[in-house]
Design a protein around this motif. Structure first.
Motif, PDB file in Angstrom:
ATOM      1  N   GLN A 193      24.113 -43.508  53.099  1.00  0.00           N
ATOM      2  CA  GLN A 193      23.087 -44.347  52.490  1.00  0.00           C
ATOM      3  C   GLN A 193      22.574 -43.731  51.195  1.00  0.00           C
ATOM      4  OE1 GLN A 193      20.295 -44.671  55.822  1.00  0.00           O
ATOM      5  NE2 GLN A 193      20.577 -46.885  55.747  1.00  0.00           N
ATOM      6  N   LEU A 194      22.343 -42.436  51.207  1.00  0.00           N
ATOM      7  CA  LEU A 194      21.804 -41.780  50.021  1.00  0.00           C
ATOM      8  C   LEU A 194      22.815 -41.723  48.882  1.00  0.00           C
ATOM      9  CD1 LEU A 194      19.661 -38.943  51.615  1.00  0.00           C
ATOM     10  CD2 LEU A 194      18.897 -41.124  50.665  1.00  0.00           C
ATOM     11  N   ARG A 195      24.092 -41.648  49.208  1.00  0.00           N
ATOM     12  CA  ARG A 195      25.119 -41.689  48.149  1.00  0.00           C
ATOM     13  C   ARG A 195      25.130 -43.035  47.441  1.00  0.00           C
ATOM     14  NH1 ARG A 195      30.181 -38.332  50.660  1.00  0.00           N
ATOM     15  NH2 ARG A 195      29.167 -36.311  50.485  1.00  0.00           N
ATOM     16  N   SER A 198      12.877 -40.366  65.016  1.00  0.00           N
ATOM     17  CA  SER A 198      14.034 -40.594  65.894  1.00  0.00           C
ATOM     18  C   SER A 198      15.202 -41.204  65.123  1.00  0.00           C
ATOM     19  CB  SER A 198      13.650 -41.480  67.075  1.00  0.00           C
ATOM     20  OG  SER A 198      13.172 -42.734  66.615  1.00  0.00           O
ATOM     21  N   ASN A 199      14.891 -42.112  64.207  1.00  0.00           N
ATOM     22  CA  ASN A 199      15.921 -42.738  63.382  1.00  0.00           C
ATOM     23  C   ASN A 199      16.524 -41.715  62.427  1.00  0.00           C
ATOM     24  OD1 ASN A 199      17.510 -44.757  62.304  1.00  0.00           O
ATOM     25  ND2 ASN A 199      15.871 -45.657  61.099  1.00  0.00           N
ATOM     26  N   LEU A 200      15.693 -40.841  61.879  1.00  0.00           N
ATOM     27  CA  LEU A 200      16.172 -39.792  60.977  1.00  0.00           C
ATOM     28  C   LEU A 200      17.170 -38.884  61.694  1.00  0.00           C
ATOM     29  CD1 LEU A 200      16.071 -38.115  58.345  1.00  0.00           C
ATOM     30  CD2 LEU A 200      14.124 -36.906  59.347  1.00  0.00           C
ATOM     31  N   ILE A 201      16.845 -38.450  62.884  1.00  0.00           N
ATOM     32  CA  ILE A 201      17.725 -37.559  63.646  1.00  0.00           C
ATOM     33  C   ILE A 201      19.058 -38.249  63.947  1.00  0.00           C
ATOM     34  CG2 ILE A 201      18.005 -36.370  65.861  1.00  0.00           C
ATOM     35  CD1 ILE A 201      14.914 -35.873  65.697  1.00  0.00           C
ATOM     36  N   GLN A 202      18.978 -39.503  64.368  1.00  0.00           N
ATOM     37  CA  GLN A 202      20.197 -40.259  64.679  1.00  0.00           C
ATOM     38  C   GLN A 202      21.070 -40.403  63.433  1.00  0.00           C
ATOM     39  OE1 GLN A 202      20.659 -43.925  63.759  1.00  0.00           O
ATOM     40  NE2 GLN A 202      22.743 -43.613  64.461  1.00  0.00           N
ATOM     41  N   LYS A 203      20.458 -40.732  62.284  1.00  0.00           N
ATOM     42  CA  LYS A 203      21.221 -40.922  61.048  1.00  0.00           C
ATOM     43  C   LYS A 203      21.777 -39.608  60.511  1.00  0.00           C
ATOM     44  CE  LYS A 203      19.329 -45.274  59.491  1.00  0.00           C
ATOM     45  NZ  LYS A 203      18.847 -46.021  58.335  1.00  0.00           N
ATOM     46  N   LEU A 204      21.065 -38.512  60.714  1.00  0.00           N
ATOM     47  CA  LEU A 204      21.577 -37.200  60.306  1.00  0.00           C
ATOM     48  C   LEU A 204      22.804 -36.827  61.128  1.00  0.00           C
ATOM     49  CD1 LEU A 204      18.321 -35.127  59.762  1.00  0.00           C
ATOM     50  CD2 LEU A 204      20.046 -35.671  58.037  1.00  0.00           C
ATOM     51  N   ASN A 205      22.707 -37.043  62.443  1.00  0.00           N
ATOM     52  CA  ASN A 205      23.823 -36.701  63.338  1.00  0.00           C
ATOM     53  C   ASN A 205      25.060 -37.549  63.083  1.00  0.00           C
ATOM     54  OD1 ASN A 205      22.457 -34.642  64.672  1.00  0.00           O
ATOM     55  ND2 ASN A 205      21.605 -36.017  66.209  1.00  0.00           N
ATOM     56  N   SER A 206      24.861 -38.812  62.753  1.00  0.00           N
ATOM     57  CA  SER A 206      26.004 -39.713  62.566  1.00  0.00           C
ATOM     58  C   SER A 206      26.586 -39.653  61.152  1.00  0.00           C
ATOM     59  CB  SER A 206      25.581 -41.152  62.871  1.00  0.00           C
ATOM     60  OG  SER A 206      24.718 -41.640  61.858  1.00  0.00           O
TER      61      SER A 206
END
Length: 79
Positions: free
Chosen positions: A64-66, A50-58
């Motif tokens: 963070q990865l940069r 759920s956190n992954l989906i939210q962070k991908l959408n936003s």
């Protein structure tokens, strides 16, 4: 030695039972960090689906990865 971000540790204080020698401090990126056999810094970003989906959408995951890309020679995303 493994370093755990203090925000991650706050959510999962029982990590000390699994990794008694873990060091807790504020990391600029990732939830965990350590040095590999050649002393290259490795970062681990842990998240739930759920956190992954939210962070991908936003776009937060990309940001963070940069940041992590500048700090670590390898980054693992643990889902």
């Amino acid at each position: 030695m493994i370093t755990c971000d203090d925000r991650e540790y706050t959510q999962h204080p029982d990590i000390k039972e699994l990794l008694p020698d873990i060091q807790v401090e504020r990391l600029d990126a990732c939830d965990y960090a350590f040095l590999d056999y050649a002393t290259n810094p490795i970062g681990i970003e842990r998240m739930e689906i759920s956190n992954l989906i939210q962070k991908l959408n936003s776009g937060e995951l990309e940001s963070q990865l940069r940041i992590a890309e500048e700090l670590y020679s390898k980054i693992y995303l643990l889902i």
